[in-house]
Motif scaffolding. Sequence first.
Motif, PDB file in Angstrom:
ATOM      1  N   ALA A  63      35.084  63.540 -15.733  1.00 26.90           N
ATOM      2  CA  ALA A  63      36.234  64.386 -16.075  1.00 26.90           C
ATOM      3  C   ALA A  63      36.935  64.915 -14.823  1.00 26.90           C
ATOM      4  O   ALA A  63      38.171  64.967 -14.772  1.00 26.90           O
ATOM      5  CB  ALA A  63      35.785  65.536 -16.969  1.00 26.90           C
ATOM      6  N   ALA A  64      36.171  65.296 -13.813  1.00 27.33           N
ATOM      7  CA  ALA A  64      36.780  65.814 -12.579  1.00 27.33           C
ATOM      8  C   ALA A  64      37.599  64.729 -11.871  1.00 27.33           C
ATOM      9  O   ALA A  64      38.672  65.010 -11.315  1.00 27.33           O
ATOM     10  CB  ALA A  64      35.690  66.344 -11.643  1.00 27.33           C
ATOM     11  N   ALA A  71      41.526  64.720 -11.122  1.00 28.63           N
ATOM     12  CA  ALA A  71      41.988  64.526  -9.743  1.00 28.63           C
ATOM     13  C   ALA A  71      43.066  63.452  -9.664  1.00 28.63           C
ATOM     14  O   ALA A  71      44.067  63.626  -8.961  1.00 28.63           O
ATOM     15  CB  ALA A  71      40.810  64.180  -8.832  1.00 28.63           C
ATOM     16  N   VAL A  72      42.879  62.351 -10.383  1.00 22.21           N
ATOM     17  CA  VAL A  72      43.908  61.302 -10.314  1.00 22.21           C
ATOM     18  C   VAL A  72      45.169  61.718 -11.071  1.00 22.21           C
ATOM     19  O   VAL A  72      46.273  61.323 -10.687  1.00 22.21           O
ATOM     20  CB  VAL A  72      43.401  59.918 -10.782  1.00 22.21           C
ATOM     21  N   CYS A  73      45.022  62.527 -12.097  1.00 20.63           N
ATOM     22  CA  CYS A  73      46.213  63.034 -12.787  1.00 20.63           C
ATOM     23  C   CYS A  73      47.016  63.954 -11.859  1.00 20.63           C
ATOM     24  O   CYS A  73      48.250  63.901 -11.828  1.00 20.63           O
ATOM     25  CB  CYS A  73      45.836  63.743 -14.072  1.00 20.63           C
ATOM     26  N   GLN A  74      46.325  64.778 -11.085  1.00 15.76           N
ATOM     27  CA  GLN A  74      46.993  65.624 -10.087  1.00 15.76           C
ATOM     28  C   GLN A  74      47.620  64.766  -8.985  1.00 15.76           C
ATOM     29  O   GLN A  74      48.743  65.025  -8.541  1.00 15.76           O
ATOM     30  CB  GLN A  74      46.007  66.629  -9.478  1.00 15.76           C
ATOM     31  N   VAL A  99      42.381  65.395  -1.565  1.00 16.12           N
ATOM     32  CA  VAL A  99      41.691  66.188  -2.589  1.00 16.12           C
ATOM     33  C   VAL A  99      40.997  65.261  -3.589  1.00 16.12           C
ATOM     34  O   VAL A  99      39.822  65.445  -3.929  1.00 16.12           O
ATOM     35  CB  VAL A  99      42.674  67.147  -3.302  1.00 16.12           C
ATOM     36  N   ALA A 100      41.720  64.263  -4.072  1.00 17.95           N
ATOM     37  CA  ALA A 100      41.136  63.319  -5.035  1.00 17.95           C
ATOM     38  C   ALA A 100      39.962  62.571  -4.421  1.00 17.95           C
ATOM     39  O   ALA A 100      38.928  62.385  -5.073  1.00 17.95           O
ATOM     40  CB  ALA A 100      42.203  62.339  -5.527  1.00 17.95           C
ATOM     41  N   LYS A 127      49.183  55.233 -15.831  1.00 13.49           N
ATOM     42  CA  LYS A 127      49.868  56.528 -15.690  1.00 13.49           C
ATOM     43  C   LYS A 127      49.022  57.693 -16.176  1.00 13.49           C
ATOM     44  O   LYS A 127      48.974  58.723 -15.550  1.00 13.49           O
ATOM     45  CB  LYS A 127      51.207  56.509 -16.420  1.00 13.49           C
ATOM     46  N   ASP A 128      48.375  57.542 -17.301  1.00  9.62           N
ATOM     47  CA  ASP A 128      47.540  58.631 -17.798  1.00  9.62           C
ATOM     48  C   ASP A 128      46.184  58.073 -18.214  1.00  9.62           C
ATOM     49  O   ASP A 128      46.021  57.571 -19.320  1.00  9.62           O
ATOM     50  CB  ASP A 128      48.198  59.350 -18.967  1.00  9.62           C
TER      51      ASP A 128
END
Length: 141
Positions: A78-79, A83-86, A123-124, A64-65
């Motif tokens: 980090a990007a 991206a996966v968090c978004q 996007v991801a 999940k996070d």
Amino acid sequence: MPEDDAGARERPTVRVVLQRHRNRIIEYLEVAASFDDQQEYERNVQIVHVPYEVINQWEDWFPKDPRHNFDFLDVYDAAEVDAVCQFQVAWEAAADALSDDYPPLSEVQALPEWEQLRSAAEVALTVFMKRGMMPEDHEVA
């Protein structure tokens, strides 16, 4: 040479396993980002219900996070983590919108939440493809 030594040499390192895992995430995002790929998946693998597969595979592949899983931070920059968090936000909305009665893929793809999932996956995927796939047989930094 003892069998254990030979087996240890053939076992991939944790880093290689994580690189393979990252590659599976990219493959997942390719399907999630493309309605055409989802339709092809449905034609080629008729034993699965593609919308549920798209939802369930994400749960299988990613926590999940990921910011709290330091093993992941070795392989994801980090990007990519951002991206996966978004993507996770769009995934949660799509999972909530997906009914439990096995709706046809065409109906699911008409849901605004499914379009948002597709767009977020696209996007991801763009972020991930900046570095691309990683080797599956040796470590890279």
